[in-house]
Structures are given as C-alpha cells and as structure tokens.
Design a protein around this motif. Structure first.
Motif, mmCIF file in Angstrom:
data_model
loop_
_atom_site.group_PDB
_atom_site.id
_atom_site.type_symbol
_atom_site.label_atom_id
_atom_site.label_comp_id
_atom_site.label_asym_id
_atom_site.label_seq_id
_atom_site.Cartn_x
_atom_site.Cartn_y
_atom_site.Cartn_z
ATOM 1 N N GLY A 1 127.652 36.160 89.045
ATOM 2 C CA GLY A 1 126.821 34.979 89.178
ATOM 3 C C GLY A 1 127.774 33.796 89.042
ATOM 4 O O GLY A 1 128.664 33.823 88.192
ATOM 5 N N LEU B 1 125.143 41.942 77.778
ATOM 6 C CA LEU B 1 125.443 43.070 78.657
ATOM 7 C C LEU B 1 126.616 43.831 78.033
ATOM 8 O O LEU B 1 127.738 43.300 77.967
ATOM 9 C CB LEU B 1 125.814 42.585 80.068
ATOM 10 C CG LEU B 1 124.845 41.597 80.742
ATOM 11 C CD1 LEU B 1 125.263 41.352 82.194
ATOM 12 C CD2 LEU B 1 123.412 42.094 80.693
ATOM 13 N N GLU C 1 123.912 34.146 92.670
ATOM 14 C CA GLU C 1 124.300 35.517 92.351
ATOM 15 C C GLU C 1 125.107 36.108 93.507
ATOM 16 O O GLU C 1 124.669 36.093 94.655
ATOM 17 C CB GLU C 1 123.049 36.373 92.076
ATOM 18 C CG GLU C 1 123.323 37.825 91.715
ATOM 19 C CD GLU C 1 124.027 38.013 90.363
ATOM 20 O OE1 GLU C 1 124.055 37.095 89.537
ATOM 21 O OE2 GLU C 1 124.559 39.122 90.145
ATOM 22 N N VAL D 1 129.621 33.741 85.616
ATOM 23 C CA VAL D 1 128.785 34.048 84.454
ATOM 24 C C VAL D 1 129.242 35.386 83.877
ATOM 25 O O VAL D 1 129.414 36.356 84.606
ATOM 26 C CB VAL D 1 127.298 34.163 84.878
ATOM 27 C CG1 VAL D 1 126.426 34.586 83.705
ATOM 28 C CG2 VAL D 1 126.812 32.857 85.474
#
Ligand code: G1P
Length: 298
Positions: A174, A133, A193, A206
């Motif tokens: 998450g 990401l 999440e 995460v």
C-alpha cells in the motif's frame, strides 16, 4: 479532544502461507520460528508493550496450533517444575494469556485483509484499535506500535506505519499519497494498494502496523473490491484520507523484516540470531568462517 486509549488489537492470521509450503501444510505460518520464538510471539510482545489488553485473532481452518500456543500446558509445566527448570517456566510465561484477554474469530472465506479485519468488528465495537500483521517483524529499541501509540496520542485519527522503499518495490505495498511531510509524522491525502510501478504516488510504503478508528469498520461494510479483487484495508483507510487530519503515516524507527518472504525470513533469522547474547559468539564466528570460505572460493 480527548483521545481514547488503544487497548484492542487485531491479528489477521487466516492466510494459508502458501509461500512457505510444504512447511505450512501442517503448521500455521505464524508458528514458524525466528530462533526459538514463533512469529506471532514477536507481534504479541510488541502489542503488549504498547498497552494492548485484548488480542483478537482472525483465523481460519487449520490454525488450532495457534490457539494451543497461547494456552496453558499443564503437563509441560509440571514436568518442568519437577525438574527444577525454573528458567524455562519463566520463558513459557510470555506465551500465556489471561482468560478473556484473547479471542478468536474465523474468516471463513479468503477475501482480503480488509475483510479479515472486518470479521473482528463486533469485538472492536466503537473503539480505536490496532492491527498488526505478524509477517512484518520490526526490530526496534522502542517497539514500533508503542512509538505509534505515542504519536497517535498527539494526532488522533488513523495512523499507518510507513517506510521508504525503492521505487520498483512500491507495487508490492500500500503506498501513501502525502499531503504534508512533518518528519516522523506525515499527513496523508490518499493511499493506493499495490499501484503499478509508474502510478505510485510516492515511495512511502505501508508496513503492517495500523491504529484505526471504528469508522474504518463502517467503510469496510461496503465490501468494495479493490486490488486483486480483494477487500482491501488500504481502500477503507484511503476513504478517510480525503479529509485533512484523518490519516497519518508514521516513519517508525527500527528495522523491518518481511517474514512473508523466504529471503526476508532468512535475514530476520540471521539478525535475531546475532542479537541474542546466548548465540552471538558461536553463530557470529560461524558466519565469519562461512564468508571467508566464500571469498576464498571466488
Ligand atoms: C498488506 C497490505 C499492504 C501493506 C503490506 C505490508 O499486503 O495490504 O497495504 O503494504 O501488507 O506488509 P500483503 O503483504 O498482505 O500483500
């Protein structure tokens, strides 16, 4: 068991970047620059360092600037060559991708990160793959994904980058449910999440680097809606976590900047500016003067 090498990476870049409007009205968020390099360049460099050979971008309308960025620019290159600007030509080289090394697939509806990754399923096929990401920029001596690939070669399974966050921040991520903490590697038994503040299974969040097995694509086929009504990558990974040895967290060594937020982007700009030999002195002394002025005004 022979562990297959990770040579493919998915870059979900379809988001509208509304947090950076009006800038993102006409430029993709991933083209916004930290010093003089767009966000996406940091992610690509990290992937290359980890041995990635195929780069899959999941895009959307209005992202053509990204495609142009990774293409040759014959006019610019010949102008630089004529002017003898070899150093700049060298800088441009990092932006060029071999023909066939880069692929674009469109996510035609914003249905969440899991859905974006699923859009790349045919290009991934039956192989392990990385997901990066680009909003999460990680400054590290050894690039984060490379650290993860090395750890993954020991563990196999799925691996997600993890970082401790203050408890009140956990609901933005998450979050891992840890079965066994083995130091830099954690055995994971569940993932949630964006949990409610009092429901987070840990304070291990995460961060946007993943190494995933093709089974995650199969899980995403179910199109199960999760947090925020979106198809969540976290849920597809969590499905695997019920079986021990299938999901691991990895505490990376490095500093992560959340470039999806304005404050995080500014922090990264200052940190990367100060780490650049060509800018360090001038920019550093400006910051010192600024701080002295602020102290004097207090
Ligand atoms: C995404 C993931 C989340 C992860 C985060 C890391 O969320 O869904 O699990 O913790 O990236 O940056 P987003 O920030 O896109 O809401």
């Amino acid at each position: 068991m022979k562990i297959k090498k990770v040579t493919k990476a998915v870059f979900p870049v379809a988001g509208m970047g509304t947090r950076f409007l009006p800038a993102t009205k006409s430029i993709p968020k991933e083209i916004m620059t930290l010093v003089d390099r767009p966000l996406i360049q940091y992610a690509i460099d990290e992937a290359r360092a980890a041995g990635i050979k195929e780069f899959i971008f999941v895009t959307s309308r209005g992202k053509s600037a990204l495609e142009d960025y990774f293409d040759h620019s014959p006019e610019l290159e010949s102008a630089l060559r004529k002017a003898g600007k070899d150093q700049l030509l060298e800088v441009l080289k990092d932006t060029n991708m071999d023909s066939g090394a880069i692929a674009y697939v469109r996510q035609n509806r914003a249905m969440g990160l899991g859905h974006a990754v699923w859009c790349a399923r045919r290009l991934i096929g039956n192989e392990p793959f990385a997901v990066l990401l680009p909003d999460d920029v990680i400054a590290a001596e050894k690039p984060c994904l490379q650290q993860m690939v090395e750890a993954y070669e020991q563990t196999g399974g799925n691996m997600v980058a993890a970082m401790e966050v203050p408890p009140h921040m956990a609901s933005a991520y998450g979050v891992l449910d840890v079965a066994e903490d083995m130091g830099s590697i954690l055995q994971v038994k569940g993932m949630v999440e964006k949990p409610k503040a009092d429901e987070a299974p840990s304070n291990l969040a995460v961060i946007g680097r993943y190494i995933l097995t093709p089974k995650i694509m199969t899980n995403l086929n179910k199109m199960k809606q999760g947090a925020g009504g979106e198809i969540q990558l976290t849920d597809a990974i969590a499905e695997e976590a019920a079986t021990p040895g299938k999901v691991f967290g990895f505490r990376f060594r490095g500093q992560r900047y959340d470039c999806g937020s304005k404050a995080g982007f500014l922090q990264a700009t200052v940190a990367f500016g100060l780490s650049r030999p060509d800018l360090r002195d001038e920019f550093g002394s400006y910051l010192q003067d600024l701080m002295a002025l602020q102290r004097a005004a207090q």
